[in-house]
Scaffold this motif. Sequence first.
Motif, PDB file in Angstrom:
ATOM      1  N   GLY A   4      13.039 -39.835 106.876  1.00 42.05           N
ATOM      2  CA  GLY A   4      13.375 -38.555 106.082  1.00 42.05           C
ATOM      3  C   GLY A   4      12.248 -37.793 105.699  1.00 42.05           C
ATOM      4  O   GLY A   4      12.457 -36.554 105.031  1.00 42.05           O
ATOM      5  N   LEU A  38       9.306 -48.027 107.755  1.00 38.02           N
ATOM      6  CA  LEU A  38       8.589 -48.262 106.599  1.00 38.02           C
ATOM      7  C   LEU A  38       7.148 -48.719 107.087  1.00 38.02           C
ATOM      8  O   LEU A  38       7.266 -49.783 108.054  1.00 38.02           O
ATOM      9  CB  LEU A  38       9.215 -49.465 105.711  1.00 38.02           C
ATOM     10  CG  LEU A  38      10.521 -49.000 105.176  1.00 38.02           C
ATOM     11  CD1 LEU A  38      11.191 -50.236 104.225  1.00 38.02           C
ATOM     12  CD2 LEU A  38      10.375 -47.790 104.170  1.00 38.02           C
ATOM     13  N   THR A  93      16.737 -37.290 101.405  1.00 36.14           N
ATOM     14  CA  THR A  93      16.775 -38.415 100.563  1.00 36.14           C
ATOM     15  C   THR A  93      17.524 -39.339 101.001  1.00 36.14           C
ATOM     16  O   THR A  93      17.344 -40.595 100.373  1.00 36.14           O
ATOM     17  CB  THR A  93      17.231 -37.721  99.372  1.00 36.14           C
ATOM     18  OG1 THR A  93      18.254 -37.207  99.207  1.00 36.14           O
ATOM     19  CG2 THR A  93      16.044 -36.832  98.658  1.00 36.14           C
ATOM     20  N   ASP A 108      13.758 -50.159  99.428  1.00 39.33           N
ATOM     21  CA  ASP A 108      13.167 -51.450 100.288  1.00 39.33           C
ATOM     22  C   ASP A 108      11.932 -51.122 100.793  1.00 39.33           C
ATOM     23  O   ASP A 108      11.358 -51.935 101.466  1.00 39.33           O
ATOM     24  CB  ASP A 108      14.050 -51.500 101.500  1.00 39.33           C
ATOM     25  CG  ASP A 108      14.552 -50.206 102.200  1.00 39.33           C
ATOM     26  OD1 ASP A 108      14.536 -50.112 103.354  1.00 39.33           O
ATOM     27  OD2 ASP A 108      15.005 -49.214 101.664  1.00 39.33           O
ATOM     28  N   GLY A 149      18.284 -50.132 102.596  1.00 41.24           N
ATOM     29  CA  GLY A 149      17.814 -50.053 103.861  1.00 41.24           C
ATOM     30  C   GLY A 149      18.645 -49.167 104.853  1.00 41.24           C
ATOM     31  O   GLY A 149      19.436 -48.355 104.218  1.00 41.24           O
ATOM     32  N   LYS A 177      15.956 -46.127  99.514  1.00 41.30           N
ATOM     33  CA  LYS A 177      14.620 -46.310 100.139  1.00 41.30           C
ATOM     34  C   LYS A 177      13.958 -47.223  99.319  1.00 41.30           C
ATOM     35  O   LYS A 177      12.792 -47.170  99.192  1.00 41.30           O
ATOM     36  CB  LYS A 177      13.832 -45.268 100.465  1.00 41.30           C
ATOM     37  CG  LYS A 177      14.783 -44.111 101.312  1.00 41.30           C
ATOM     38  CD  LYS A 177      13.855 -43.066 101.819  1.00 41.30           C
ATOM     39  CE  LYS A 177      14.868 -41.856 102.471  1.00 41.30           C
ATOM     40  NZ  LYS A 177      14.392 -40.603 102.801  1.00 41.30           N
ATOM     41  N   THR A 231      23.457 -40.873 105.112  1.00 39.62           N
ATOM     42  CA  THR A 231      23.271 -42.464 105.267  1.00 39.62           C
ATOM     43  C   THR A 231      24.117 -42.929 103.928  1.00 39.62           C
ATOM     44  O   THR A 231      24.820 -44.237 104.169  1.00 39.62           O
ATOM     45  CB  THR A 231      22.013 -42.907 105.400  1.00 39.62           C
ATOM     46  OG1 THR A 231      21.405 -42.001 106.561  1.00 39.62           O
ATOM     47  CG2 THR A 231      22.109 -44.510 105.756  1.00 39.62           C
TER      48      THR A 231
HETATM   49  N1  LIG Z   1      14.567 -47.564 104.587  1.00 41.28           N
HETATM   50  C1  LIG Z   1      15.698 -46.754 103.994  1.00 41.28           C
HETATM   51  N2  LIG Z   1      15.905 -45.569 104.684  1.00 41.28           N
HETATM   52  C2  LIG Z   1      16.786 -45.354 104.376  1.00 41.28           C
HETATM   53  C3  LIG Z   1      17.864 -45.307 103.250  1.00 41.28           C
HETATM   54  N3  LIG Z   1      18.657 -44.232 103.038  1.00 41.28           N
HETATM   55  C4  LIG Z   1      18.443 -43.663 104.215  1.00 41.28           C
HETATM   56  N4  LIG Z   1      17.433 -43.831 104.745  1.00 41.28           N
HETATM   57  C5  LIG Z   1      16.905 -43.382 106.123  1.00 41.28           C
HETATM   58  O1  LIG Z   1      16.510 -42.014 105.524  1.00 41.28           O
HETATM   59  C6  LIG Z   1      16.686 -40.826 106.696  1.00 41.28           C
HETATM   60  C7  LIG Z   1      17.279 -39.767 106.106  1.00 41.28           C
HETATM   61  O2  LIG Z   1      18.609 -40.250 105.832  1.00 41.28           O
HETATM   62  P1  LIG Z   1      19.915 -39.053 105.832  1.00 41.28           P
HETATM   63  O3  LIG Z   1      21.078 -39.778 105.288  1.00 41.28           O
HETATM   64  O4  LIG Z   1      19.791 -38.396 106.977  1.00 41.28           O
HETATM   65  O5  LIG Z   1      19.179 -37.909 104.666  1.00 41.28           O
HETATM   66  P2  LIG Z   1      19.884 -36.811 104.199  1.00 41.28           P
HETATM   67  O6  LIG Z   1      19.637 -36.742 102.712  1.00 41.28           O
HETATM   68  O7  LIG Z   1      21.345 -36.816 104.628  1.00 41.28           O
HETATM   69  O8  LIG Z   1      18.878 -35.676 104.881  1.00 41.28           O
HETATM   70  P3  LIG Z   1      19.299 -34.133 105.087  1.00 41.28           P
HETATM   71  O9  LIG Z   1      20.846 -34.074 105.237  1.00 41.28           O
HETATM   72  O10 LIG Z   1      18.499 -33.610 105.980  1.00 41.28           O
HETATM   73  O11 LIG Z   1      18.833 -33.591 103.754  1.00 41.28           O
HETATM   74  C8  LIG Z   1      17.481 -41.556 107.711  1.00 41.28           C
HETATM   75  O12 LIG Z   1      16.383 -42.098 108.500  1.00 41.28           O
HETATM   76  C9  LIG Z   1      17.894 -42.812 107.194  1.00 41.28           C
HETATM   77  O13 LIG Z   1      18.182 -44.022 107.895  1.00 41.28           O
HETATM   78  C10 LIG Z   1      17.435 -46.687 102.448  1.00 41.28           C
HETATM   79  O14 LIG Z   1      18.091 -46.947 101.579  1.00 41.28           O
HETATM   80  N5  LIG Z   1      16.115 -47.359 103.021  1.00 41.28           N
END
Ligand SMILES: Nc1nc2c(ncn2[C@@H]2O[C@H](COP(=O)(O)OP(=O)(O)OP(=O)(O)O)[C@@H](O)[C@H]2O)c(=O)[nH]1
Lengths: 283, 291
Positions: B107, B190, A92, A238, A263, A236, A96
């Motif tokens: 993700g 996206l 999710t 965006d 983003g 996300k 990040t």
């Molecule tokens: N477009 C967009 N992508 C995002 C956003 N936040 C995170 N991402 C993308 O989503 C993907 C997953 O992000 P992570 O931060 O690895 O997600 P996570 O929840 O830590 O994932 P796990 O630890 O595997 O559960 C990455 O490619 C990020 O760059 C956002 O607000 N917008």
Amino acid sequence: FLGAKKMSPELLEELEEALILADVGFDTVEKIVAKVNEDLQRKELSRPDVVKNSVKEAIVEILSSGVTPNVPSIENTKQRPYVSLIVGVNGTGKTTTIAKLAHRYKQMRFTPILAAADTFRAAAIEQLTIWAERAGVDIIAHKEGGSPAAVVFDAVAAANSGKGEMVIVDTAGRLHTKKNLMAELAKIRRVAATNAEGAPHEILLVLDATSGQNAISQARQFSEWLEGLTGIVLTKIDGTAKGGVVVTIADELSLPILFLGTGEKIEDLVRFDARAFVNALIE
Amino acid sequence: NLTLRLQSVFQKLKGKGTLSEQDVSRAMREIRRALLQADVNFKVVKDFIAEVETEAVGSDVFSGLNPGQHVIKLVNQHLIKLLGEKVSKLKVASKPPTTVMLVGLQGSGKTTACAKLARLIKQAHRFPLLVAADVYRPAAIDQLEKLGAKLEIEVFSRGKQDPVKTATEAVDYSRQKGWDTVIIDTAGRLHIDEELMNELKMMKQKVEPTEILLIADAMTGQDAVNIASSFDEQLGIDGVILTKMDGDARGGAALSIRAVTGKPIKFVGMGEKLEMIEQFHPDRMASRILG
Ligand SMILES: Nc1nc2c(ncn2[C@@H]2O[C@H](COP(=O)(O)OP(=O)(O)OP(=O)(O)O)[C@@H](O)[C@H]2O)c(=O)[nH]1
Ligand SMILES: Nc1nc2c(ncn2[C@@H]2O[C@H](COP(=O)(O)OP(=O)(O)OP(=O)(O)O)[C@@H](O)[C@H]2O)c(=O)[nH]1
Ligand SMILES: [Mg+2]
Ligand SMILES: [Mg+2]
């Protein structure tokens, strides 16, 4: 005598469609429509602009229900170290989002320390380490496969030894239906409380704006296992998804939506604004 | 529960043999609600209901079923038919290597899916090569390399170099070394990101993949139609992998994606471990969506 006052079927269908396409769930849409039918005068119900505004107001009201002065933040809390636990299902955007929060709080002159408590997923620690470097903050990390609780313990110890006043804990993504993983998360939460009074001060659930009604189930379960969440970050936004599922979550759990992820860059985090969000929801 | 709700709709129908238009329209309202709660797209639901309605009106209730069960059976049949063929395998190129590009939103589970597919290919006694073409996400290459190491499958990476170049070099490399299947992990993006979508179009043009698979999260909501149709229109997809099906998401996105692209769902991800990938079963998906 004139029959129950209601908006016209065409207007109703149009509203229903807009809200459902925005992922506001079926039952929540019915609830909003019922409220609008009740609040407006008969003659107002035939005016689309009046109805639309009434719908928006109803949603703003629901979204604001969780926004009370009791919402914890490092700005309004004296206890140190201030501990923030970041949780949610897989992918999710937790890691990040933590980078973005670290950047934000560092700019606000707080000294965040990151805790790499996702010791499970391949290269999760490397990922957070790179973000810590980019944000210019310290990170406490152990080996992949180690105990997440031990990382949290060490991070709090580092904060107590003067390394920083805030600890932001990254946890592994996990589906809310996996009992053993949710139990592990509950344990991480308990460990966070040792040696840090009042910790965790914040438990933020990170939700993906592209998710549908399952996000409600996520919010309920994470809230139950962690004995309450303090807020939501919706990521996300965006993309083309509108994230309307947070309306149901706010309604059911009275949780505030604190931030939006807009983003993939470290600056891509904005404070949630209910009115702006609702305008985007129905446009 | 849908069965109970339909049973209450049909309470007065005991003993009646056929369903009237009014009976059906009341039943369809319940079906519509169930499908929307399952995240099937609003417009897809509309078309679907219209189709089932025409067949349901005047239909004879199947013997042994009450009217509620009869309607569910009709809906279920329609869902299964829409969701598509059961056995959908990966294409094999007539001239090696077979090249597969995995694409999708951030993700959604692409990197994990690449490793899962590579493992299946290796199990089938073929020779997979994983390609780390996500040059943006911090430690994305590390992630794929770790998964590859676990499976003892080689990972081709050229660091932060242009991903299109990495992909084409990987295909050349596979020909030299005798790898017969090249699986390319791409960065999440996206569908509305013009620059990144162009990168995929360029990669497709240069690599000429045997197959492009859209990786989609089972919990995706109404946006599933936008995502799927956009990737399909801009890039052309050959199939879909629906991930995180081990959760409790009803998975209506499966129906939306299938309805709007006509492309088959080939596999479902059933967990984080690399062996947790299964064939897609339309009948199981149909009952899951109906709840
Ligand atoms: N477009 C967009 N992508 C995002 C956003 N936040 C995170 N991402 C993308 O989503 C993907 C997953 O992000 P992570 O931060 O690895 O997600 P996570 O929840 O830590 O994932 P796990 O630890 O595997 O559960 C990455 O490619 C990020 O760059 C956002 O607000 N917008
Ligand atoms: N429970 C479960 N988790 C999964 C499944 N597939 C992937 N994941 C998890 O989902 C998260 C994201 O997976 P990734 O493979 O990193 O996703 P991605 O699409 O490559 O992400 P980006 O490269 O950032 O776009 C990780 O925590 C994975 O372990 C699945 O079928 N079930
Ligand atoms: Mg993470
Ligand atoms: Mg990836």
